[in-house]
Design a protein around this motif. Structure first.
Motif, PDB file in Angstrom:
ATOM      1  N   ILE A 139       0.667  -1.414  -0.439  1.00 53.80           N
ATOM      2  CA  ILE A 139       0.193  -0.414  -0.217  1.00 53.80           C
ATOM      3  C   ILE A 139       1.005   1.318   0.035  1.00 53.80           C
ATOM      4  O   ILE A 139       0.519   2.210  -0.393  1.00 53.80           O
ATOM      5  CB  ILE A 139      -1.577  -0.334   0.545  1.00 53.80           C
ATOM      6  N   ARG A 140       2.486   1.333   0.270  1.00 57.39           N
ATOM      7  CA  ARG A 140       2.693   2.394   0.406  1.00 57.39           C
ATOM      8  C   ARG A 140       3.429   2.185  -0.714  1.00 57.39           C
ATOM      9  O   ARG A 140       4.838   3.252  -0.490  1.00 57.39           O
ATOM     10  CB  ARG A 140       3.844   2.223   1.714  1.00 57.39           C
ATOM     11  N   ALA A 141       4.112   1.285  -1.357  1.00 55.82           N
ATOM     12  CA  ALA A 141       5.023   1.852  -3.023  1.00 55.82           C
ATOM     13  C   ALA A 141       4.357   2.742  -3.387  1.00 55.82           C
ATOM     14  O   ALA A 141       3.045   2.838  -4.072  1.00 55.82           O
ATOM     15  CB  ALA A 141       4.813   0.747  -3.666  1.00 55.82           C
ATOM     16  N   ASP A 142       5.530   2.997  -4.366  1.00 49.82           N
ATOM     17  CA  ASP A 142       5.312   4.221  -5.365  1.00 49.82           C
ATOM     18  C   ASP A 142       4.485   3.673  -6.467  1.00 49.82           C
ATOM     19  O   ASP A 142       3.645   4.475  -6.590  1.00 49.82           O
ATOM     20  CB  ASP A 142       6.990   4.923  -5.774  1.00 49.82           C
ATOM     21  N   LEU A 143       4.820   2.938  -6.740  1.00 47.05           N
ATOM     22  CA  LEU A 143       4.051   1.915  -7.587  1.00 47.05           C
ATOM     23  C   LEU A 143       3.963   0.461  -7.752  1.00 47.05           C
ATOM     24  O   LEU A 143       4.621  -0.398  -7.010  1.00 47.05           O
ATOM     25  CB  LEU A 143       5.004   2.344  -9.690  1.00 47.05           C
ATOM     26  N   LEU A 144       2.351   0.288  -7.715  1.00 38.32           N
ATOM     27  CA  LEU A 144       1.865  -1.306  -7.398  1.00 38.32           C
ATOM     28  C   LEU A 144       2.012  -1.914  -8.482  1.00 38.32           C
ATOM     29  O   LEU A 144       0.372  -1.472  -9.354  1.00 38.32           O
ATOM     30  CB  LEU A 144       0.859  -1.000  -6.478  1.00 38.32           C
ATOM     31  N   LEU A 145       2.846  -2.896  -9.056  1.00 36.60           N
ATOM     32  CA  LEU A 145       2.355  -3.694 -10.422  1.00 36.60           C
ATOM     33  C   LEU A 145       1.950  -5.406 -10.006  1.00 36.60           C
ATOM     34  O   LEU A 145       2.111  -5.838  -9.901  1.00 36.60           O
ATOM     35  CB  LEU A 145       3.459  -3.672 -11.191  1.00 36.60           C
ATOM     36  N   LEU A 146       0.722  -5.078 -11.324  1.00 35.29           N
ATOM     37  CA  LEU A 146       0.268  -6.783 -11.402  1.00 35.29           C
ATOM     38  C   LEU A 146       0.205  -7.192 -12.517  1.00 35.29           C
ATOM     39  O   LEU A 146      -0.083  -6.909 -13.690  1.00 35.29           O
ATOM     40  CB  LEU A 146      -1.764  -6.481 -11.286  1.00 35.29           C
ATOM     41  N   ILE A 151      -8.194  -6.636 -21.653  1.00 32.05           N
ATOM     42  CA  ILE A 151      -7.420  -6.906 -20.642  1.00 32.05           C
ATOM     43  C   ILE A 151      -7.620  -5.363 -19.876  1.00 32.05           C
ATOM     44  O   ILE A 151      -8.472  -5.527 -18.812  1.00 32.05           O
ATOM     45  CB  ILE A 151      -5.971  -7.420 -20.493  1.00 32.05           C
ATOM     46  N   GLU A 152      -7.605  -4.344 -20.377  1.00 30.20           N
ATOM     47  CA  GLU A 152      -7.553  -2.938 -19.486  1.00 30.20           C
ATOM     48  C   GLU A 152      -8.326  -2.847 -19.002  1.00 30.20           C
ATOM     49  O   GLU A 152      -9.288  -2.578 -17.664  1.00 30.20           O
ATOM     50  CB  GLU A 152      -6.770  -2.139 -20.385  1.00 30.20           C
ATOM     51  N   GLN A 153     -10.149  -2.870 -19.933  1.00 33.03           N
ATOM     52  CA  GLN A 153     -10.751  -2.783 -19.239  1.00 33.03           C
ATOM     53  C   GLN A 153     -11.711  -4.426 -18.783  1.00 33.03           C
ATOM     54  O   GLN A 153     -12.687  -3.341 -17.925  1.00 33.03           O
ATOM     55  CB  GLN A 153     -11.747  -3.326 -20.932  1.00 33.03           C
ATOM     56  N   ARG A 154     -11.434  -5.289 -19.031  1.00 35.75           N
ATOM     57  CA  ARG A 154     -11.836  -6.201 -17.921  1.00 35.75           C
ATOM     58  C   ARG A 154     -11.437  -5.699 -16.554  1.00 35.75           C
ATOM     59  O   ARG A 154     -11.843  -6.026 -15.112  1.00 35.75           O
ATOM     60  CB  ARG A 154     -11.182  -7.607 -18.049  1.00 35.75           C
ATOM     61  N   LEU A 155     -10.374  -5.838 -16.344  1.00 34.59           N
ATOM     62  CA  LEU A 155      -9.383  -5.900 -15.088  1.00 34.59           C
ATOM     63  C   LEU A 155      -9.670  -3.577 -14.330  1.00 34.59           C
ATOM     64  O   LEU A 155      -9.300  -3.717 -13.132  1.00 34.59           O
ATOM     65  CB  LEU A 155      -8.125  -5.821 -15.259  1.00 34.59           C
ATOM     66  N   GLN A 156      -9.777  -3.320 -15.475  1.00 36.67           N
ATOM     67  CA  GLN A 156      -9.699  -1.688 -15.335  1.00 36.67           C
ATOM     68  C   GLN A 156      -8.739  -0.908 -14.590  1.00 36.67           C
ATOM     69  O   GLN A 156      -9.051   0.182 -13.445  1.00 36.67           O
ATOM     70  CB  GLN A 156     -11.490  -1.556 -13.749  1.00 36.67           C
ATOM     71  N   LEU A 157      -7.948  -1.391 -15.255  1.00 37.71           N
ATOM     72  CA  LEU A 157      -6.809  -0.714 -14.837  1.00 37.71           C
ATOM     73  C   LEU A 157      -5.881  -0.128 -15.831  1.00 37.71           C
ATOM     74  O   LEU A 157      -6.438  -1.324 -16.892  1.00 37.71           O
ATOM     75  CB  LEU A 157      -5.892  -2.028 -14.022  1.00 37.71           C
ATOM     76  N   PRO A 158      -4.719   0.086 -16.073  1.00 30.65           N
ATOM     77  CA  PRO A 158      -4.306   0.243 -16.788  1.00 30.65           C
ATOM     78  C   PRO A 158      -2.897  -0.345 -17.187  1.00 30.65           C
ATOM     79  O   PRO A 158      -2.204  -0.425 -16.517  1.00 30.65           O
ATOM     80  CB  PRO A 158      -3.967   2.088 -16.953  1.00 30.65           C
ATOM     81  N   ALA A 159      -2.882  -0.530 -18.094  1.00 28.11           N
ATOM     82  CA  ALA A 159      -1.174  -1.544 -19.070  1.00 28.11           C
ATOM     83  C   ALA A 159      -0.015   0.017 -18.992  1.00 28.11           C
ATOM     84  O   ALA A 159      -0.187   0.283 -20.050  1.00 28.11           O
ATOM     85  CB  ALA A 159      -1.241  -2.365 -20.040  1.00 28.11           C
ATOM     86  N   LEU A 160       0.657  -0.751 -17.725  1.00 30.00           N
ATOM     87  CA  LEU A 160       2.063   0.180 -17.886  1.00 30.00           C
ATOM     88  C   LEU A 160       2.966  -0.011 -19.533  1.00 30.00           C
ATOM     89  O   LEU A 160       3.550   1.162 -19.918  1.00 30.00           O
ATOM     90  CB  LEU A 160       2.635   0.422 -16.924  1.00 30.00           C
ATOM     91  N   PHE A 161       3.056  -1.729 -19.304  1.00 27.36           N
ATOM     92  CA  PHE A 161       3.696  -2.417 -20.318  1.00 27.36           C
ATOM     93  C   PHE A 161       3.466  -3.399 -20.230  1.00 27.36           C
ATOM     94  O   PHE A 161       3.103  -4.282 -19.700  1.00 27.36           O
ATOM     95  CB  PHE A 161       5.453  -1.300 -20.327  1.00 27.36           C
ATOM     96  N   GLU A 162       3.787  -4.092 -22.136  1.00 25.03           N
ATOM     97  CA  GLU A 162       3.935  -5.598 -21.721  1.00 25.03           C
ATOM     98  C   GLU A 162       5.298  -6.603 -22.452  1.00 25.03           C
ATOM     99  O   GLU A 162       5.821  -4.906 -22.206  1.00 25.03           O
ATOM    100  CB  GLU A 162       2.792  -5.235 -23.714  1.00 25.03           C
ATOM    101  N   ASP A 175       8.549   7.934 -15.093  1.00 23.02           N
ATOM    102  CA  ASP A 175       7.613   9.028 -15.319  1.00 23.02           C
ATOM    103  C   ASP A 175       6.211   9.146 -14.271  1.00 23.02           C
ATOM    104  O   ASP A 175       5.611   9.869 -14.110  1.00 23.02           O
ATOM    105  CB  ASP A 175       7.477   9.249 -16.980  1.00 23.02           C
ATOM    106  N   THR A 176       5.681   7.610 -14.878  1.00 22.08           N
ATOM    107  CA  THR A 176       4.366   7.334 -14.003  1.00 22.08           C
ATOM    108  C   THR A 176       4.895   7.437 -12.338  1.00 22.08           C
ATOM    109  O   THR A 176       3.675   8.216 -11.708  1.00 22.08           O
ATOM    110  CB  THR A 176       3.855   5.908 -14.520  1.00 22.08           C
ATOM    111  N   ILE A 177       6.064   7.646 -11.977  1.00 17.68           N
ATOM    112  CA  ILE A 177       6.176   7.485 -10.694  1.00 17.68           C
ATOM    113  C   ILE A 177       6.212   9.109 -10.273  1.00 17.68           C
ATOM    114  O   ILE A 177       5.742   9.486  -9.123  1.00 17.68           O
ATOM    115  CB  ILE A 177       7.282   6.701  -9.436  1.00 17.68           C
ATOM    116  N   ALA A 178       7.363   9.830 -11.321  1.00 12.21           N
ATOM    117  CA  ALA A 178       7.169  10.585 -10.802  1.00 12.21           C
ATOM    118  C   ALA A 178       5.740  11.984 -11.365  1.00 12.21           C
ATOM    119  O   ALA A 178       6.215  13.180  -9.956  1.00 12.21           O
ATOM    120  CB  ALA A 178       7.478  11.680 -12.261  1.00 12.21           C
TER     121      ALA A 178
END
Length: 268
Positions: A144-151, A200-211, A248-251
């Protein structure tokens, strides 16, 4: 950067391979912290050719109980790159799930310590491999305190995508209730399948940062060792090219949170 935590859902392996590939490919000094309550695998896999004493997360957790983190940390690390010492380090994880209960009370001080490493001299970013969220004792303070949490999700079949729906919902709730909102949560997609990125983004309601490609040869070397990596493999190239997006996302998130930043609510 500071802390980038990675997790996956049931049926979607690839967290350790992705985290290790990032640690080996990104440019800034990095500590790969094996924080999976189910146990670490870098020493028995990628580094299995080395004779390494029992060091890592468990002794560091014991040091946290004695308020000796700063003095103990450097002695619990293994260098991943002998040609460039001190640039890419790993904090080995536990080797027995029973040890997860011992570590659980120390996640708060460990997380606070990890968050300060970028301001040390030299500074380090932390990539935290937190494994699959199927254990009874996830490292919630770290998540919960990570600057970025990647699933991390394998995009190959519905069988690997469907379990991520519930995991994504749970992470959003935890970040909303105990953290600074779900804006730190994003996807990493591995491989191709019948469903595209937008589906997949729509199904999980999350943006994909990279593939990432399903580069099985490189993944096997990262998982089991015994091979040679040259930095030209598809997986390592893709991970390296994702680094600017991560930074960039973290910044942007830090800039957004700066006026109202808080420590969040403690999550037991």
């Amino acid at each position: 950067m500071a802390i980038i935590a990675m997790v996956s859902a049931k049926g979607s392996p690839g967290v350790t391979t992705t985290a290790l590939a990032c640690a080996l490919s990104w440019h800034r000094r990095t500590v790969l912290a094996e924080c999976d309550p189910a146990g670490g695998s870098v020493l028995s896999g990628y580094l299995s050719r080395l004779e390494i004493p029992p060091i890592g997360l468990l002794p560091l957790a014991a040091a946290a109980l004695r308020d000796e983190l700063a003095d103990t940390f450097a002695h619990q690390l293994v260098d991943l790159d002998a040609t460039n010492p001190g640039q890419r380090l790993v904090l080995p994880g536990i080797n027995d799930t029973i040890q997860a209960g011992t570590i659980r009370p120390t996640w708060e001080p460990l997380t606070a310590f990890f968050s300060q490493l970028e301001r040390h001299e030299p500074g380090y970013d932390v990539i935290a491999d937190c494994g699959r969220l199927t254990t009874s004792a996830p490292p919630w303070p770290l998540l919960i305190r990570a600057d970025l949490l990647l699933l991390v999700v394998r995009a190959s079949t519905l069988r690997t995508i469907a379990p991520a729906v519930g995991t994504a919902d749970m992470l959003r709730r935890e970040l909303t209730q105990y953290g600074q909102g779900p804006g730190a949560l994003a996807l990493v997609l591995i491989g191709d399948g019948p469903y595209g990125r937008r589906d997949i983004e729509q199904r999980l309601q999350l943006p994909a940062l990279f593939e990432l490609p399903d580069d099985r040869r490189t993944a096997e070397v990262l998982s089991d060792g015994g091979g040679r990596l040259r930095g030209t493999e598809r997986l390592l190239r893709a991970v390296a090219s994702a680094e600017p997006a991560v930074r960039d996302t973290i910044a942007r998130r830090r800039a957004h949170l700066a006026p109202t930043s808080s420590e969040g609510i403690s999550r037991a």
